[in-house]
Design a protein around this motif. Structure first.
Motif, PDB file in Angstrom:
ATOM      1  N   LYS A  86       0.836  -1.203   0.000  1.00  0.00           N
ATOM      2  CA  LYS A  86       0.000   0.000   0.000  1.00  0.00           C
ATOM      3  C   LYS A  86       0.868   1.249   0.000  1.00  0.00           C
ATOM      4  CE  LYS A  86      -4.030  -1.939   2.419  1.00  0.00           C
ATOM      5  NZ  LYS A  86      -4.889  -1.825   3.629  1.00  0.00           N
ATOM      6  N   GLN A  87       1.924   1.242   0.814  1.00  0.00           N
ATOM      7  CA  GLN A  87       2.792   2.414   0.890  1.00  0.00           C
ATOM      8  C   GLN A  87       3.554   2.614  -0.411  1.00  0.00           C
ATOM      9  OE1 GLN A  87       2.769   4.810   3.273  1.00  0.00           O
ATOM     10  NE2 GLN A  87       3.975   5.839   1.688  1.00  0.00           N
ATOM     11  N   GLN A 116       2.264   9.811  -5.442  1.00  0.00           N
ATOM     12  CA  GLN A 116       2.777  11.093  -4.947  1.00  0.00           C
ATOM     13  C   GLN A 116       3.955  11.583  -5.785  1.00  0.00           C
ATOM     14  OE1 GLN A 116       3.472  10.275  -0.771  1.00  0.00           O
ATOM     15  NE2 GLN A 116       1.460  11.072  -0.187  1.00  0.00           N
ATOM     16  N   LEU A 143      -6.465   4.826  -0.633  1.00  0.00           N
ATOM     17  CA  LEU A 143      -5.400   4.239   0.172  1.00  0.00           C
ATOM     18  C   LEU A 143      -5.207   4.966   1.495  1.00  0.00           C
ATOM     19  CD1 LEU A 143      -2.906   3.698  -2.775  1.00  0.00           C
ATOM     20  CD2 LEU A 143      -3.957   1.863  -1.413  1.00  0.00           C
ATOM     21  N   SER A 180      -4.525   8.161   1.906  1.00  0.00           N
ATOM     22  CA  SER A 180      -3.472   9.149   1.837  1.00  0.00           C
ATOM     23  C   SER A 180      -3.962  10.376   1.068  1.00  0.00           C
ATOM     24  CB  SER A 180      -2.228   8.536   1.162  1.00  0.00           C
ATOM     25  OG  SER A 180      -1.128   9.415   1.242  1.00  0.00           O
ATOM     26  N   SER A 189      -7.149   7.450  -6.162  1.00  0.00           N
ATOM     27  CA  SER A 189      -6.360   6.318  -5.667  1.00  0.00           C
ATOM     28  C   SER A 189      -5.739   6.635  -4.311  1.00  0.00           C
ATOM     29  CB  SER A 189      -5.273   5.966  -6.679  1.00  0.00           C
ATOM     30  OG  SER A 189      -5.837   5.526  -7.907  1.00  0.00           O
ATOM     31  N   LEU A 190      -5.203   7.842  -4.172  1.00  0.00           N
ATOM     32  CA  LEU A 190      -4.610   8.229  -2.887  1.00  0.00           C
ATOM     33  C   LEU A 190      -5.663   8.249  -1.782  1.00  0.00           C
ATOM     34  CD1 LEU A 190      -2.184  11.037  -4.101  1.00  0.00           C
ATOM     35  CD2 LEU A 190      -1.534   8.854  -3.040  1.00  0.00           C
ATOM     36  N   VAL A 247       1.136   4.323  -2.735  1.00  0.00           N
ATOM     37  CA  VAL A 247       0.972   5.731  -2.350  1.00  0.00           C
ATOM     38  C   VAL A 247       2.153   6.546  -2.859  1.00  0.00           C
ATOM     39  CG1 VAL A 247       1.048   7.317  -0.382  1.00  0.00           C
ATOM     40  CG2 VAL A 247      -0.489   5.346  -0.334  1.00  0.00           C
ATOM     41  N   THR A 248       3.357   6.058  -2.632  1.00  0.00           N
ATOM     42  CA  THR A 248       4.560   6.763  -3.080  1.00  0.00           C
ATOM     43  C   THR A 248       4.587   6.903  -4.587  1.00  0.00           C
ATOM     44  OG1 THR A 248       5.785   5.930  -1.164  1.00  0.00           O
ATOM     45  CG2 THR A 248       7.080   6.743  -3.027  1.00  0.00           C
TER      46      THR A 248
END
Length: 376
Positions: free
Chosen positions: A77-78, A85, A123, A125, A119-120, A81-82
């Motif tokens: 997941k992270q 971003q 998740l 974020s 999407s963020l 997210v990255t």
């Protein structure tokens, strides 16, 4: 249960068999190094290429629709997210892939913004920088309802699919307006769209029937987003049925868009059970033609298009606002993410039309989690 209802249930079961190897294919598209999902297997072979925004967002949509969002490993997941971003431009707030040609296509730019922010949010974020609507003025053509309509009148509708998609690009700006002003713009758009709708077919613009269905599908976002009744739904249904019976569907979009339209506006229609069974049967036959040996589905009947932002145009067809291609695959006969997400949408809307509760494809989905967990 009537004979037609029994037939529909059997057809829905048959449709599920098309996804036997789909989740193995999906797991194989993930790239832990970037946190994104590749569009197709051939995408891995493109030099200095990393996964794109649309394919990764579409993969997340597939996972959500498959009941897998909460089963993803936390490190994965992270990573995702990255991935999103890093795609955001700190100056403009938009999200861009590396190919500079993406920035020249307004439709792709707005999709990138919507896909990335959605999407963020999914998740848990958020973007790292202010978004465009927070930092930039609206376009000049949205100064008044009159300038908005004048802009709409200039949109080339010789290809309904692309033209109607382009007419929808102001929707996100209109949605951000204060209520009183927003109502004026919605009313202006509603009146203009009603004035140019074909009363015989219920469609907008020109092109073959599947192209006009696809254009109507694109324009329908205005009606659903602003909760405005879609006019001439009965005529749209009758023309869709004629098209399904008589025309060749050579693109997964052409298979998905009529089903999506019927699923979205079917509550104002009474579709006879025997006709619904026929619609689902035709849809399954069309999907089967695009099912590939790798377990995925191709966007087009003869290939997975190498640059999905550009439709393959047959001789004699017109396609306005043709952008410079943004390649993300090699154009092989293979599964691709665009077609995969549409295939699952088709399944979901067919269940909705049938009045059957949509359930994820367990235990097929377990294959995805088992494959992904091997990375961690």
């Amino acid at each position: 249960m009537t004979t037609s209802q029994q037939q529909i249930q059997e057809l829905l079961t048959e449709m599920d068999t098309l996804f036997t190897d789909f989740y193995s294919w999906l797991a194989g598209q993930y790239d832990p190094a970037s946190g994104g999902f590749y569009y197709a297997q051939s995408s891995f072979e493109i030099e200095n290429f990393i996964p794109d925004i649309e394919s990764t967002a579409q993969a997340l949509n597939i996972l959500a629709r498959s009941g897998l969002s909460n089963s993803l490993p936390e490190p994965m997941k992270q990573e995702i997210v990255t991935f999103f971003q890093k795609k955001q431009d700190p100056v403009t707030g938009y999200f861009y892939d590396a190919d500079p040609n993406m920035r020249k296509d307004e439709v792709m730019v707005m999709r990138g913004l919507g896909y990335s922010t959605g999407s963020l949010r999914r998740l848990g974020s958020a973007p790292q920088y202010p978004l465009p609507h927070e930092s930039q003025a609206r376009p000049d053509y949205l100064k008044t309802p009159e300038t908005y309509v004048a802009w709409l009148q200039d949109v080339d509708l010789r290809n309904s699919w692309r033209g109607c998609d382009f007419m929808g690009t102001p929707n996100h700006h209109i949605a951000k307006m204060e209520e009183a002003e927003r109502k004026q713009f919605i009313a202006a758009g509603q009146a203009y769209f009603a004035s140019i709708q074909d009363p015989e077919t219920g469609f907008w613009g020109e092109g073959n029937r599947y192209i006009r269905i696809s254009g109507t599908f694109k324009l329908s976002a205005f009606y659903t987003h602003f909760e405005v009744p879609l006019p001439n739904v009965e005529r749209i249904y009758e023309t869709i049925l004629q098209c399904l019976r008589e025309d060749e569907a050579r693109d997964m979009c052409w298979i998905r868009n009529p089903i999506d339209l019927l699923g979205t506006f079917g509550h104002v229609l009474t579709i006879p059970q025997e006709e619904l069974a026929e619609i689902i049967q035709i849809t399954i036959a069309n999907m089967r033609k695009l099912l590939r040996a790798d377990g995925g589905f191709s966007r087009e009947i003869h290939q997975s298009p190498p640059a999905p932002n550009v439709a393959q145009v047959k001789e004699g067809e017109f396609y306005p606002y043709m952008p410079i291609p943004v390649p993300i695959g090699k154009g092989r006969i293979e599964g691709d993410m665009n077609a995969g997400t549409q295939a699952l949408l088709i399944r979901e809307f067919c269940h909705k039309l049938a009045g059957v509760e949509h359930q994820p494809l367990h235990p097929l989905t377990d294959t995805f989690i088992q494959t992904i967990q091997a990375h961690y």
